[in-house]
Design a protein around this motif. Structure first.
Motif, mmCIF file in Angstrom:
data_model
loop_
_atom_site.group_PDB
_atom_site.id
_atom_site.type_symbol
_atom_site.label_atom_id
_atom_site.label_comp_id
_atom_site.label_asym_id
_atom_site.label_seq_id
_atom_site.Cartn_x
_atom_site.Cartn_y
_atom_site.Cartn_z
ATOM 1 N N LYS A 408 -11.326 27.776 -15.441
ATOM 2 C CA LYS A 408 -10.761 26.576 -16.041
ATOM 3 C C LYS A 408 -9.656 26.939 -17.019
ATOM 4 C CE LYS A 408 -15.148 24.068 -15.822
ATOM 5 N NZ LYS A 408 -16.222 23.422 -16.621
ATOM 6 N N LYS A 435 -9.375 19.856 -19.588
ATOM 7 C CA LYS A 435 -9.766 20.977 -18.738
ATOM 8 C C LYS A 435 -9.022 20.893 -17.400
ATOM 9 C CE LYS A 435 -14.450 21.067 -20.634
ATOM 10 N NZ LYS A 435 -15.893 20.967 -20.302
ATOM 11 N N LEU A 437 -9.171 22.544 -13.992
ATOM 12 C CA LEU A 437 -9.980 23.419 -13.165
ATOM 13 C C LEU A 437 -9.116 24.056 -12.090
ATOM 14 C CD1 LEU A 437 -12.728 24.524 -12.344
ATOM 15 C CD2 LEU A 437 -13.046 22.472 -10.934
#
Length: 449
Positions: A408, A435, A437
Motif C-alpha cells: 500500500k 491508502k 493499494l
C-alpha cells in the motif's frame, strides 16, 4: 432561340475582362515529375487582405507591376521544403489565411516546386542555394524601392528553413525575423553555420523541432529552439513502418500543425527553458523569473514578444509536451505528495481531475518516482485539458515491478498547484490518510472535494 453571330460578338469583351483577373496558383506537379526530375523555377505568389484567396504572381524585376504589393507594409515570406511527390503543401491556404488574420501584410509564397519536386534529394539541396540567391535579389529590389529589412519575416519549413538562413546571411542578419519549422537534418547535420541556418541570420531566429531523429535537425539553430515532446517522436504518430507513409512524415509534419495552432490561437503553449527534456519532465525547469513579467515563453508566432529577453541569451532551448491531436496544448500542475509508509515506495502516478462529466488525465511515468515517509515528493503533471473547476481527484499508483508482493502507498497529503495560475491550488493543505493499494494492475482511488 439560337443567337446570330452579330449577337454573340458583343459578349466577347466581357469574357476577356474576366480572364484578365484570373488567380495565379501554386505549381501543381505529380510523382512523374519527381521521378524524371525538375529544373528550378522560382515563382512568387502575393496574397494580401485584398486578395486573400487569389494569388498574384509578382515580377522579380518590376515591383510596381502589381499595385497590391505595398512595400510600406510588413512582408512575410513562406518557403516550403522538399516535395518528393510534387503535390502542393496541404497547409498552404491555412497559413496564408492565418497570417493575414494576424496582420495587414504582404504574404509572399515562395513557390519553388519546380526544383523541390525531385526524388533525388541531393539535387534539391543544391537548388536550395539557387533559390536563396533568387530571393536575395528580389529582396534587394524591395530595398531599393523603400522596403525595410526589419519588416521582413521569413518562415521556412524543413529545407525551406535553411533557404531563409542563406538569404539572411546575405543581408548580414539584418532581416527582422526568421522562423524555422522543423529545419531539415539530412545534408545539414554537422555542417558549419555558413552552410545552414544559425542565429546570426536574422535579428531574431525562432525554431521548432519535432523530428530530430529522422528528417529534422537535432541541435539548436536559433535564439530560441522549441523541442516539442523532446523534439523527436510526437504523440499520435505511427510507431511502426506498418502504418505506411504516415510513419515517415507524421513527426515532421506535426511542426506545421503546431505552428498553425499558435497562429490561430487554438493553443497557448507555454514552453520551459531547460538543458534537457529529462530535466524538464522532472520539473527542474519551471522557474522563468528571468522573463518577468511576461513569464515563460509562449511557443509559436507570438514568441517575438520575448525577443528582447532572448537575444542577449544567444541560444535558449525550451521544452513542452502536447496532446495527440488539436487542441495540442496541455495544462501543467505541480503535484506535491507526502506519504507515511515506513519503507520507501517506488512507482508511477496517474492522476485524473473530475468536474462532473468532464475528466482530464495526467500520467507521470517517464521514470519511477520515490515516496519516502513524511517527505514531500514534487512531480510535474501535464493534463490533457484545463478544467476551470475540480470536484474530485482520482489517483492510480503503479508499482515498478508487478511481480513483487502487493503493498500500500499511504498518502498523508496531496496538493495540486496550477502553474499558469499559481494562486489557485486544487487541493491546498488537505490532510487525509489516503491508502493507494498497489495491485498487479494498480489501485484507483477517488476523493470528493
Amino acid at each position: 432561340r439560337e443567337l446570330t453571330l452579330f449577337e454573340i460578338v458583343p459578349l466577347l469583351p466581357a469574357l476577356q475582362v474576366h480572364t484578365s483577373h484570373e488567380c495565379d496558383v501554386f505549381t501543381y506537379l505529380d510523382l512523374y515529375h519527381a521521378i524524371i526530375g525538375t529544373s528550378l523555377y522560382v515563382k512568387l505568389l502575393l496574397y494580401t487582405r485584398a486578395n486573400l484567396t487569389c494569388g498574384q504572381e509578382l515580377s522579380h524585376h518590376n515591383l510596381s507591376a502589381q499595385p497590391q504589393f505595398n512595400l510600406t507594409k510588413p512582408t512575410t515570406f513562406v518557403v516550403h521544403g522538399y516535395r518528393p511527390t510534387g503535390a502542393p503543401p496541404n497547409w498552404l491556404n491555412n497559413i496564408i489565411e492565418q497570417l493575414l488574420a494576424r496582420g495587414d501584410m504582404n504574404v509572399l509564397v515562395v513557390d519553388w516546386n519546380r526544383g523541390a519536386a525531385n526524388i533525388n534529394y541531393l539535387k534539391v539541396v543544391t537548388y536550395s542555394r539557387d533559390t536563396a540567391d533568387n530571393l536575395t535579389a528580389f529582396i534587394r529590389n524591395m530595398q531599393e524601392n523603400g522596403a525595410s529589412l526589419s519588416s521582413i519575416h521569413m518562415i521556412g519549413l524543413s529545407l525551406g528553413a535553411h533557404i531563409t538562413g542563406f538569404v539572411g546571411a546575405k543581408f548580414n542578419g539584418k532581416i527582422g525575423r526568421i522562423t524555422a519549422v522543423d529545419p531539415a537534418g539530412p545534408q545539414f547535420n554537422g555542417k558549419p553555420p555558413e552552410d545552414r541556418l544559425d542565429p546570426t541570420d536574422a535579428q531574431f531566429v525562432d525554431v521548432v523541432h519535432t523530428d530530430m531523429d529522422a528528417f529534422g535537425f537535432r541541435k539548436p539553430l536559433g535564439h530560441i529552439d522549441f523541442y516539442a515532446n523532446g523534439g523527436a517522436d510526437q504523440p499520435g504518430c505511427p510507431l511502426t513502418i506498418l502504418s505506411g507513409s504516415g510513419y515517415f512524415k507524421c513527426d515532421h509534419q506535426r511542426s506545421v500543425l503546431l505552428y498553425l495552432g499558435s497562429l490561430n490561437r487554438t493553443c497557448n503553449i507555454r514552453a520551459f527553458p531547460c538543458t534537457s527534456y529529462t530535466d524538464f519532465l522532472d520539473g527542474l525547469c519551471m522557474d522563468c523569473d528571468q522573463f518577468k513579467p511576461a513569464g515563460c515563453p509562449v511557443f509559436g508566432y507570438d514568441i517575438i514578444e520575448w525577443k528582447d529577453s532572448l537575444v542577449p541569451l544567444q541560444q535558449t532551448k525550451a521544452f513542452f509536451t502536447t496532446n495527440k491531436q488539436t487542441p495540442y496544448c496541455k495544462t501543467s500542475y505541480w503535484v506535491d505528495i507526502v506519504t507515511w509508509n515506513h519503507d520507501t515506495r517506488w512507482g508511477y502516478i496517474t492522476i485524473k481531475l473530475h468536474n462532473g462529466s468532464e475528466v482530464t488525465e495526467a500520467t507521470i511515468n517517464h521514470k519511477a518516482s520515490s515516496f519516502k515517509k513524511y517527505s514531500e515528493t514534487r512531480l510535474l503533471a501535464q493534463f490533457e485539458k484545463d478544467l476551470q473547476k475540480v470536484h474530485k481527484i482520482s489517483i492510480k499508483f503503479s508499482r515498478v515491478n508487478a511481480f513483487k508482493p502487493k503493498y500500500k502507498l499511504r498518502v498523508l497529503r496531496i496538493r495540486l498547484t496550477h502553474l499558469e495560475r499559481k494562486d489557485r491550488s486544487v487541493f491546498r493543505h488537505i490532510f487525509f490518510p489516503l491508502k493507494l493499494l498497489s495491485k498487479a494492475r494498480s489501485g484507483l482511488v477517488g476523493r470528493n472535494v
